[in-house]
Design an enzyme around this catalytic site. Sequence first.
Site, PDB file in Angstrom:
ATOM      1  N   LYS A 140       0.810  -1.222   0.000  1.00 49.57           N
ATOM      2  CA  LYS A 140       0.000   0.000   0.000  1.00 49.57           C
ATOM      3  C   LYS A 140       0.846   1.276   0.000  1.00 49.57           C
ATOM      4  O   LYS A 140       0.472   2.279  -0.594  1.00 49.57           O
ATOM      5  CB  LYS A 140      -0.952  -0.006   1.192  1.00 49.57           C
ATOM      6  CG  LYS A 140      -2.083  -1.027   1.059  1.00 49.57           C
ATOM      7  CD  LYS A 140      -3.088  -0.883   2.174  1.00 49.57           C
ATOM      8  CE  LYS A 140      -4.205  -1.889   2.023  1.00 49.57           C
ATOM      9  NZ  LYS A 140      -5.286  -1.700   2.989  1.00 49.57           N
ATOM     10  N   ASP A 159     -10.148   2.843   2.104  1.00 51.19           N
ATOM     11  CA  ASP A 159     -10.368   2.052   3.325  1.00 51.19           C
ATOM     12  C   ASP A 159     -11.177   2.832   4.364  1.00 51.19           C
ATOM     13  O   ASP A 159     -12.112   2.297   4.966  1.00 51.19           O
ATOM     14  CB  ASP A 159      -9.028   1.630   3.950  1.00 51.19           C
ATOM     15  CG  ASP A 159      -8.373   0.501   3.160  1.00 51.19           C
ATOM     16  OD1 ASP A 159      -9.099  -0.271   2.517  1.00 51.19           O
ATOM     17  OD2 ASP A 159      -7.133   0.399   3.208  1.00 51.19           O
TER      18      ASP A 159
END
Length: 280
Positions: free
Chosen positions: A68, A104
């Site tokens: 990420k 997220d």
Amino acid sequence: MPDRYAVIGHPIAHSQSPLIHGLFAQATGQQLTYEAIDGGDRPGGLARVLEAFRADGGRGVNVTLPFKLEALACAGEADEAARLAGAANALRFEGERIQARNFDGAGLVRDIAVNLAVPLRAARVLLLGAGGAARGAIVPLARAGAGRIVIANRTADKARQLAFDFAPHAGKGCAIAGAGLGEDELGGAFDVVINATSASLAGAALQLPVRSLAGVPLAYDMVYGKGLTPFLRQAQAAGARRLADGIGMLVEQAAEAFAWWRGVRPETAPVIAQLAKPLV
Ligand code: ATR
């Protein structure tokens, strides 16, 4: 040839993303394929994987652990959520450019406020952990109207640093504090307690004061598919009124990425219902 999408991570075999995006594509009538790609265990390898995928007709990817941070570094453009989180979980290829997003936090907020119908406006939130998962949640929770966020971490200094770094981005209506897991700060009443540590992945319990979970309207573990994690068990024993794992967050962040790539937002409720495992 249908447009190609993928999730890249390591390991990746367990990923639910191909199933989720396959269901979204079916439900919305979008012609696309979505596969899982193992990015390997060598750091710095993501750029090469992305280049090969794009050359082969790739239009966008989801990125999961451990890529990420690298995903954000590979992108030429990123939104505020990705920049503040220091990480991206979705990329889109626009010609030669790579755009980055981090959905997220949006997925978490939508799961809590919409799916679980626990209001975040003026909510007192206890956020456990100070790693990447916690980092991505702070500003979305604040922007969703949380009145107070206490970040609590085993290593207290990391939580205090996060609180200090994020306070300027939270807006005037949200007070942010950092603390250790056992500190007095955690004694107050909370509306939502979120476990963003990786302890549940290791099956470990948190050294939390019971009173921080007593009667809490919602105890939320970002981990999914593991039934009652030690954290959720602790919450249940302390009389938490509602328990949830992170399957809704996973599906909601996927829906955000799908909408960004395809311009159509899929229904999430049927997919969550299909993937959710009982919390036992
Ligand atoms: P992620 O990106 O998933 O958030 P990370 O950056 O490695 O992962 O962060 C893991 C988080 O879980 C940290 O907040 C870590 O606490 P420390 O900063 O003190 O290491 C927390 N964590 C992991 N195992 C834990 C445990 N057994 N008890 C309490 N906290 C734990």
